[in-house]
Design an enzyme around this catalytic site. Structure first.
Site, mmCIF file in Angstrom:
data_model
loop_
_atom_site.group_PDB
_atom_site.id
_atom_site.type_symbol
_atom_site.label_atom_id
_atom_site.label_comp_id
_atom_site.label_asym_id
_atom_site.label_seq_id
_atom_site.Cartn_x
_atom_site.Cartn_y
_atom_site.Cartn_z
ATOM 1 N N LYS A 40 0.817 -1.215 0.000
ATOM 2 C CA LYS A 40 0.000 0.000 0.000
ATOM 3 C C LYS A 40 0.850 1.265 0.000
ATOM 4 C CE LYS A 40 -3.696 -2.480 2.270
ATOM 5 N NZ LYS A 40 -4.303 -2.969 1.024
ATOM 6 N N GLY A 41 1.958 1.252 0.755
ATOM 7 C CA GLY A 41 2.809 2.445 0.819
ATOM 8 C C GLY A 41 3.420 2.762 -0.539
ATOM 9 N N LEU A 229 -16.153 4.202 -1.022
ATOM 10 C CA LEU A 229 -17.224 3.218 -1.160
ATOM 11 C C LEU A 229 -17.170 2.491 -2.501
ATOM 12 C CD1 LEU A 229 -19.940 5.630 0.294
ATOM 13 C CD2 LEU A 229 -18.950 3.660 1.494
ATOM 14 N N GLY A 230 -15.958 2.306 -3.008
ATOM 15 C CA GLY A 230 -15.780 1.564 -4.259
ATOM 16 C C GLY A 230 -16.554 2.188 -5.398
ATOM 17 N N SER A 231 -17.352 1.365 -6.088
ATOM 18 C CA SER A 231 -18.055 1.844 -7.284
ATOM 19 C C SER A 231 -19.155 2.856 -6.960
ATOM 20 C CB SER A 231 -18.643 0.653 -8.030
ATOM 21 O OG SER A 231 -19.520 -0.039 -7.158
ATOM 22 N N GLY A 267 -7.703 1.912 -3.955
ATOM 23 C CA GLY A 267 -7.686 2.742 -2.743
ATOM 24 C C GLY A 267 -6.357 3.481 -2.623
ATOM 25 N N ASP A 268 -5.292 2.805 -2.985
ATOM 26 C CA ASP A 268 -3.969 3.431 -2.924
ATOM 27 C C ASP A 268 -3.864 4.565 -3.940
ATOM 28 O OD1 ASP A 268 -3.307 1.517 -1.023
ATOM 29 O OD2 ASP A 268 -2.547 0.131 -2.549
ATOM 30 N N ASN A 294 -10.656 10.733 -7.176
ATOM 31 C CA ASN A 294 -11.624 9.771 -7.717
ATOM 32 C C ASN A 294 -11.318 9.426 -9.168
ATOM 33 O OD1 ASN A 294 -13.575 8.782 -6.086
ATOM 34 N ND2 ASN A 294 -15.068 10.390 -6.493
ATOM 35 N N GLY A 305 -2.727 -4.809 -12.337
ATOM 36 C CA GLY A 305 -1.625 -4.530 -11.426
ATOM 37 C C GLY A 305 -1.961 -3.465 -10.404
#
Ligand code: RIB
Ligand code: NA
Length: 323
Positions: A40-41, A229-231, A267-268, A294, A305
């Site tokens: 994530k970093g 909240l994803g999609s 998210g990253d 977004n 990836g």
């Protein structure tokens, strides 16, 4: 040393299998294999850099091929990488991605679990010279807390991506962040752990704005909360006393319409782009940074990836997207 975004966190070598559906317990299935950079970093540092910010990444790496890859890729992308040398192997992740682009991840923390507060303290000048310090929870929580505390003391904007959901966190840690960015699963976990509110992660997106806002306020008091909240998009909640340039204390921003093939690292992408935008145009209304992040995150899901899927925006692109 001065930098506009400093990311502190994990690097993993991602081992990815693309399958029709995610394997059930006891099942053996076949998938198309590939490997690439992640963590994530690292993903967030790549995103911040490709979103146009002068970026540095602080992490821990093993003395192995994975560690060497991290250094090479950072140099190629053009961001600074400051690594604590660990006797543990470089972090790894096993990732299954299904036909709808959804994923399941198991990480082997390795060197990431050895990132020390001592090493962070040696990076004081870098941290206090940043505009934004961005962290997640794939590294030891005391180390992350030290990074946030150092940045906060120097008046640097702090962003805490509370991922993964099962990472230990304290209310004290959350309060060191100007902005926290849980997804719906992490948000539900934080509410259960810290304020005794039982909310099902699947119900978060459907809650009305006023209820979500009240839950956010209970969790952090003063800070801004961005629930991804994803999609569905994003929910933003500010404290009344700090609207960060917005006119409303809470609102939703819809997601980009994309053909997602791999949401790994989305998210990253959001967090790195948000930090970059906050660093570059600090005085813009917060909602603009969220819209920019977004769009950046949406684009990242259209490629396979994690780090490798981050889009590249020129300063002019970024400016146009924020307008
Ligand atoms: O957020 C996605 C990342 O989570 C992957 O790159 C994997 O390494 C894990 O850290
Ligand atoms: Na992707």
């Amino acid at each position: 040393m001065s930098s506009s975004v400093v990311v502190v966190g994990s690097f993993n070598v991602d081992h990815v299998w693309r399958c029709e559906s995610l394997p059930a317990p006891g099942a053996t299935i076949a998938g198309r294999y590939s490997t690439g950079p992640g963590g994530k970093g690292f993903n967030q540092a790549v995103a911040a850099c490709r979103a146009g910010a002068d970026t540095h990444f602080v992490c821990a790496l093993g003395d192995d091929a994975g560690g060497a890859t991290a250094r090479e890729l950072a140099a190629q992308d053009g961001f600074g990488l400051i690594a604590e040398a660990s006797s543990e192997p470089t972090g790894t992740a096993g990732i299954y991605v299904d036909a709808r682009g959804r994923n399941t991840i198991v990480i082997g923390p390795g060197a990431n679990a050895a990132l020390s507060t001592d090493f962070l303290q040696q990076q004081q000048a870098l941290l206090t010279g940043a505009k934004v310090v961005l962290v997640q929870l794939e590294s030891p929580v005391q180390t992350i807390e030290a990074a946030l505390a150092t940045a906060r003391e120097a008046g640097v904007t702090t962003v805490l991506n509370t991922a993964p959901a099962d990472a230990p966190s304290t209310i004290g840690l959350l309060k060191l962040a100007d902005v926290i960015t849980p997804n719906e699963t992490e948000f539900a976990a934080l509410l259960g752990r810290h304020v005794g509110e039982r909310v099902d992660a699947n119900d978060v997106a459907a809650l009305d704005g006023a209820s979500l806002h009240a839950l956010c306020r209970k969790l952090v008091g003063n800070g801004t909360v961005v629930v991804t909240l994803g999609s569905v998009g994003v929910f933003v909640s500010h404290a009344d006393e700090n609207l960060r340039g917005d006119t409303q204390p809470y609102y939703r921003v819809g997601a980009e319409q994309v053909q997602a093939i791999d949401t790994t690292g989305a998210g990253d992408a959001f967090n790195g782009a948000l930090a970059a935008s906050l660093a570059q145009v600090a005085d813009a209304p917060f909602a603009r940074h969220v819209r920019f992040a977004n769009q950046f995150a949406g684009r990242s899901t259209e490629k396979e990836g994690a780090a490798a899927a981050m889009p590249r925006f020129t300063p002019a692109d970024a400016e146009a997207l924020r307008a």
